[in-house]
Design an enzyme around this catalytic site. Structure first.
Site, mmCIF file in Angstrom:
data_model
loop_
_atom_site.group_PDB
_atom_site.id
_atom_site.type_symbol
_atom_site.label_atom_id
_atom_site.label_comp_id
_atom_site.label_asym_id
_atom_site.label_seq_id
_atom_site.Cartn_x
_atom_site.Cartn_y
_atom_site.Cartn_z
ATOM 1 N N GLY A 187 -3.113 5.199 5.254
ATOM 2 C CA GLY A 187 -3.590 5.275 3.869
ATOM 3 C C GLY A 187 -2.425 5.460 2.915
ATOM 4 O O GLY A 187 -1.389 6.016 3.278
ATOM 5 N N THR A 198 0.826 -1.213 0.000
ATOM 6 C CA THR A 198 0.000 0.000 0.000
ATOM 7 C C THR A 198 0.861 1.264 0.000
ATOM 8 O O THR A 198 0.655 2.172 -0.808
ATOM 9 C CB THR A 198 -0.899 -0.014 1.266
ATOM 10 O OG1 THR A 198 -1.564 -1.266 1.307
ATOM 11 C CG2 THR A 198 -1.912 1.097 1.245
ATOM 12 N N GLU A 243 -4.314 -3.335 10.889
ATOM 13 C CA GLU A 243 -3.107 -4.060 10.479
ATOM 14 C C GLU A 243 -3.500 -5.507 10.165
ATOM 15 O O GLU A 243 -4.571 -5.961 10.563
ATOM 16 C CB GLU A 243 -2.089 -4.070 11.621
ATOM 17 C CG GLU A 243 -1.624 -2.698 12.065
ATOM 18 C CD GLU A 243 -0.603 -2.073 11.133
ATOM 19 O OE1 GLU A 243 0.217 -2.799 10.558
ATOM 20 O OE2 GLU A 243 -0.654 -0.844 10.971
ATOM 21 N N LYS A 271 4.738 4.239 18.265
ATOM 22 C CA LYS A 271 4.721 5.624 17.753
ATOM 23 C C LYS A 271 5.014 6.632 18.871
ATOM 24 O O LYS A 271 5.785 7.573 18.672
ATOM 25 C CB LYS A 271 3.365 5.905 17.094
ATOM 26 C CG LYS A 271 3.169 5.109 15.802
ATOM 27 C CD LYS A 271 1.741 5.212 15.293
ATOM 28 C CE LYS A 271 1.537 4.454 13.991
ATOM 29 N NZ LYS A 271 0.108 4.304 13.635
ATOM 30 N N ASP A 294 0.786 -0.716 18.354
ATOM 31 C CA ASP A 294 1.151 0.193 17.263
ATOM 32 C C ASP A 294 1.332 1.618 17.814
ATOM 33 O O ASP A 294 2.348 2.279 17.574
ATOM 34 C CB ASP A 294 0.033 0.146 16.204
ATOM 35 C CG ASP A 294 0.225 1.131 15.085
ATOM 36 O OD1 ASP A 294 1.056 0.856 14.205
ATOM 37 O OD2 ASP A 294 -0.448 2.177 15.079
ATOM 38 N N GLY A 333 -9.940 -1.792 5.409
ATOM 39 C CA GLY A 333 -8.488 -1.774 5.195
ATOM 40 C C GLY A 333 -7.721 -0.921 6.182
ATOM 41 O O GLY A 333 -6.557 -0.593 5.972
HETATM 42 N N1 HSE Z 1 -2.903 0.422 11.616
HETATM 43 C C1 HSE Z 1 -2.356 1.733 11.673
HETATM 44 C C2 HSE Z 1 -3.469 2.663 12.125
HETATM 45 C C3 HSE Z 1 -1.801 2.116 10.330
HETATM 46 O O1 HSE Z 1 -4.613 2.222 12.208
HETATM 47 O O2 HSE Z 1 -3.220 3.819 12.440
HETATM 48 C C4 HSE Z 1 -0.922 3.331 10.322
HETATM 49 O O3 HSE Z 1 0.230 3.177 11.094
#
Ligand code: HSE
Length: 398
Positions: free
Chosen positions: A297, A11, A185, A200, A196, A182
């Site tokens: 995205g 992506t 993850e 960050k 996640d 989509g």
């Molecule tokens: N799965 C992550 C989110 C993608 O939903 O923010 C971007 O890091």
């Protein structure tokens, strides 16, 4: 002409290919020379896709081509991205990535290698997708002492919580929908368990406070235990529940955590709904600043990666300064971190007052056996000491 290679045509990688192709002329003007994608590395074939002309299945084509000065790593995960990134940097190539897992795990080491080789390891897209928050912390706000960072850094969980709040959906249904759209993850655990967002905030906090914060030391709670009753209380309090990735630099030390928190209407993060991300940064000179946009995205994330490619092209033989030192930051113990708490309590008001002092009960007709209240700001250890088995649940207040 500067030659670049993209590793991983998923992506984000496909988005980077598209942005660099679509905006080729504009980028040529801005950089002063053309950036050409010479290779795209992927194990798969893409019949009919324009990438076919530059597709390779062999990393050595990129590594051994002295013409390639910039490598984009959009493979995700740690293997083989760590090995490929390290070898590309050691070969004197700049690397630009969207891979938060790799940056959180090995970012310090990879930046150090980049420095030794006079190139750059850039990771704007690793946090907040298209929101240029890394540049903000690494450059624009470096005159400030950063007091706090509060982020909605995971679009999937923000989407799920928004659906639960606005549409009355159950967690499992909202998750399925997020996956179908989509957003989630491959393994939704990384989103819903907060892992996640944890990576960050570890990256952002390392840049904000100048020492390495290991994501392994960041207390992390996900959203899987949030239910319809919590949402009903949040509505009654005129608040929203959000998965916040937060850190603070206080007189007692630096803390960092990921947890579902209640956010009031005066908080700038209150209106951040759906898949959008936002980061509220407070600096001692600038005050509050809010950065808002698409946190995931293809094209938004690619915009951040391609911006890094341009920075790398402008600084081909010069490492840009950064304040992320290898020295490990010792975080405050969770027990010392202070918040107000919203408490769901299955007991009498007298019992609640005996534990927490003066409280204002919030009652929901649908939950006759319990009530809710907000505690004063208190340390986690004091909350634990006051909590009895009458406490059904507690949610921190941001
Ligand atoms: N799965 C992550 C989110 C993608 O939903 O923010 C971007 O890091």
């Amino acid at each position: 002409m500067v030659s670049a290679a993209i590793m991983g045509y998923g992506t984000v990688g496909a988005g980077v290919f598209k942005v660099l192709t679509m905006n080729r002329e504009l980028i040529r003007e801005r950089v002063g020379e053309e950036i050409r994608v010479k290779y795209v590395l992927d194990l798969r074939e893409f019949p009919g896709d324009p990438v076919t002309d530059v597709l390779t299945h062999d990393f050595n084509d990129i590594l051994n081509d002295p013409d390639v000065k910039i490598v984009v790593e959009t493979m995700g995960g740690l293997r083989p991205s760590y090995d490929f990134t390290k070898r590309a940097l050691l070969a004197g190539k700049a690397v630009c990535t969207s891979n938060k897992e790799l940056v959180a795990e090995h970012g310090v080491e990879l930046r150090q290698i980049a420095k030794e080789k006079n190139v750059n390891y850039l990771f704007e897209a690793s946090c907040g997708g298209g929101i240029p928050i890394i540049h903000v912390l690494d450059s624009a706000l470096t005159a400030d002492e950063i007091d706090s960072v509060h982020g909605i850094l995971n679009g999937t969980t923000n989407y799920i919580l928004t659906q639960m709040m606005d549409e009355g959906r159950e967690f499992a249904d909202a998750l399925k929908e997020a996956q179908a759209l989509g957003y989630a993850e491959r393994n939704p655990e990384a989103d819903v368990e907060g892992w996640d967002a944890c990576r960050k905030i570890a990256i952002l906090s390392s840049l904000a406070y100048g020492k390495h914060i290991s994501y392994k030391n960041v207390h992390t709670e996900g959203i899987t235990a949030i239910d319809a009753a919590d949402m009903a209380y949040a509505k009654a309090l005129k608040m929203k529940i959000r998965l916040l990735a937060a850190s603070g630099n206080t007189a007692e030390g630096v803390w960092a955590m990921v947890a579902p928190m209640l956010v009031g209407r005066k908080n700038m993060l209150y209106n951040v709904d759906g898949v959008l991300n936002a980061i509220l940064v407070h600096g001692n000179a600038v005050g509050d600043t809010l950065f808002y946009g698409s946190g995931a995205g293809s094209l938004p994330t690619a915009s951040a990666v391609a911006g890094d490619v341009i920075s790398a092209a402008r600084h081909l033989n010069r490492t840009m300064a950064s304040d992320w030192k290898a020295e490990e930051m010792e975080l405050m113990p969770l027990d010392e971190v202070k918040h107000a708490f919203f408490v769901r309590f299955a007991g009498t008001e007298e019992e609640a007052r005996a534990s927490f002092g003066e409280i204002t009960p919030v009652r929901l007709p649908s939950l006759p056996d319990e009530f809710g209240f907000v505690t004063p700001v208190m340390a986690e250890k004091d909350f634990k000491a006051a909590a009895t088995d009458r406490v059904v649940k507690r949610i921190r207040i941001a």
